[in-house]
Design a protein around this motif. Structure first.
Motif, PDB file in Angstrom:
ATOM      1  N   GLY A 146      -7.649 -14.392 -38.418  1.00 51.34           N
ATOM      2  CA  GLY A 146      -6.508 -14.541 -37.768  1.00 51.34           C
ATOM      3  C   GLY A 146      -6.538 -15.367 -36.344  1.00 51.34           C
ATOM      4  N   HIS A 166      -3.417 -17.448 -39.702  1.00 57.28           N
ATOM      5  CA  HIS A 166      -2.101 -16.987 -39.682  1.00 57.28           C
ATOM      6  C   HIS A 166      -1.085 -18.271 -39.260  1.00 57.28           C
ATOM      7  CE1 HIS A 166      -3.538 -17.547 -35.214  1.00 57.28           C
ATOM      8  NE2 HIS A 166      -2.227 -17.646 -35.013  1.00 57.28           N
ATOM      9  N   THR A 219       1.326 -18.320 -42.156  1.00 60.11           N
ATOM     10  CA  THR A 219       1.826 -17.073 -42.641  1.00 60.11           C
ATOM     11  C   THR A 219       2.634 -16.559 -41.470  1.00 60.11           C
ATOM     12  OG1 THR A 219      -0.265 -17.113 -44.104  1.00 60.11           O
ATOM     13  CG2 THR A 219       1.160 -15.031 -43.994  1.00 60.11           C
ATOM     14  N   PHE A 258       1.261 -12.364 -39.971  1.00 61.24           N
ATOM     15  CA  PHE A 258      -0.101 -12.282 -40.411  1.00 61.24           C
ATOM     16  C   PHE A 258      -0.629 -10.961 -40.650  1.00 61.24           C
ATOM     17  CE2 PHE A 258      -4.597 -13.285 -40.430  1.00 61.24           C
ATOM     18  CZ  PHE A 258      -4.812 -13.711 -41.686  1.00 61.24           C
TER      19      PHE A 258
END
Length: 300
Positions: free
Chosen positions: A85, A91, A94, A97
């Motif tokens: 991340g 991330h 997304t 995350f």
């Protein structure tokens, strides 16, 4: 008066015929599948009590005790978030995350720990197997029940994480219950397969961490599942999208994460169909495979 000889009704019978006549059976004989299933059901209270005792004793020697049931997946999620991340920046593709990652880690660890511990379900209980007569399938089932109890504690923490990261509480959260039921059936079947293999291949336990690490990367736990389609050939992406842990993880994300509805690997209906299929195939197939080796366990 002449003596009359009484004929011995057992004369001329072979040992097998004598045993059949007097109801004797081979020690450790494998019973028919239906009878074996009935006997296993009769031991359901033993399995639940034994699994609770295993959970209580597994962490009794640590200072934090059963709190480690929560700390272990949280620590894993924190490490993976730092790597994927922050450093790798997965991330970026997304939404939310943190919740996305924690859901994947918690659900995957249920299967991972059940499989790894299942490899020693027979070899780690030889004393119990040789001392008592009971369906040996009770042991891998107990392994899965132990991990299920630990997962349920982790799911409470996951719910808090999901809410704190801004996800709403919806009726879809109720879908977690049938999803976990299907995953539990799948895990029981897979654990039975690993238990029988582990009873034959003693080095299997040493290999499993590497297998499970590879399976982790193939299950969309640490990064968006959409990357499969972007970076893999079509056939490879399709194969990975049928991966059982990925399916259960995607169903959990569908149930908990409102922000992930457009990023699912497939439609919810297709995910549910595949989850049911995997549960039936692995649950029934693993049970039959383990039953066929019943008379081998604890020998030698």
């Amino acid at each position: 008066m002449a003596n009359t000889a009484v004929a011995d009704p057992d004369s001329g019978l072979t040992q097998a015929q004598l045993a059949q006549r007097y109801g004797l059976r081979v020690a450790g004989e494998r019973p028919p599948l239906a009878e074996y299933t009935r006997k296993l059901w009769a031991y359901r209270h033993f399995m639940t009590a034994y699994s609770r005792a295993k959970v209580a004793s597994s962490l009794s020697q640590t200072q934090l005790g059963q709190l480690w049931q929560v700390l272990t997946p949280l620590t894993n999620a924190a490490v993976y978030y730092l790597v994927f991340g922050v450093i790798v920046s997965s991330h970026r593709n997304t939404s939310n995350f943190i919740a996305y990652l924690c859901t994947g880690v918690f659900i995957f660890m249920f299967t991972q720990t059940a499989v790894q511990n299942g490899t020693s379900a027979i070899t780690g209980n030889l004393g119990l197997i040789r001392a008592l007569q009971f369906p040996r399938a009770a042991l891998p089932i107990t392994v899965t029940l132990v991990q299920l109890q630990q997962l349920l504690m982790s799911m409470v923490v996951l719910a808090v994480i999901v809410l704190l990261t801004g996800e709403p509480l919806t009726f879809r959260w109720l879908l977690i219950a049938p999803m976990l039921l299907l995953q539990t059936i799948f895990n029981i079947g897979l654990t039975m397969v690993m238990a029988r293999l582990g009873s034959k291949i003693t080095d299997l336990k040493q290999v499993m961490p590497f297998v499970m690490r590879t399976w982790l990367y193939a299950s969309g736990v640490l990064y968006p599942v959409a990357l499969f389609r972007e970076h893999l050939p079509h056939w490879a992406a399709t194969l990975l999208e049928a991966n059982p842990p990925l399916i259960f993880i995607e169903l959990a994300r569908y149930a908990l994460l409102e922000s992930n509805q457009t990023n699912l690997v497939s439609t919810p209906t297709r995910l549910w169909v595949m989850a049911v299929a995997w549960a039936l195939v692995m649950g029934v197939g693993g049970f039959v495979y383990f039953w066929r080796g019943e008379k081998e366990y604890g020998r030698g």
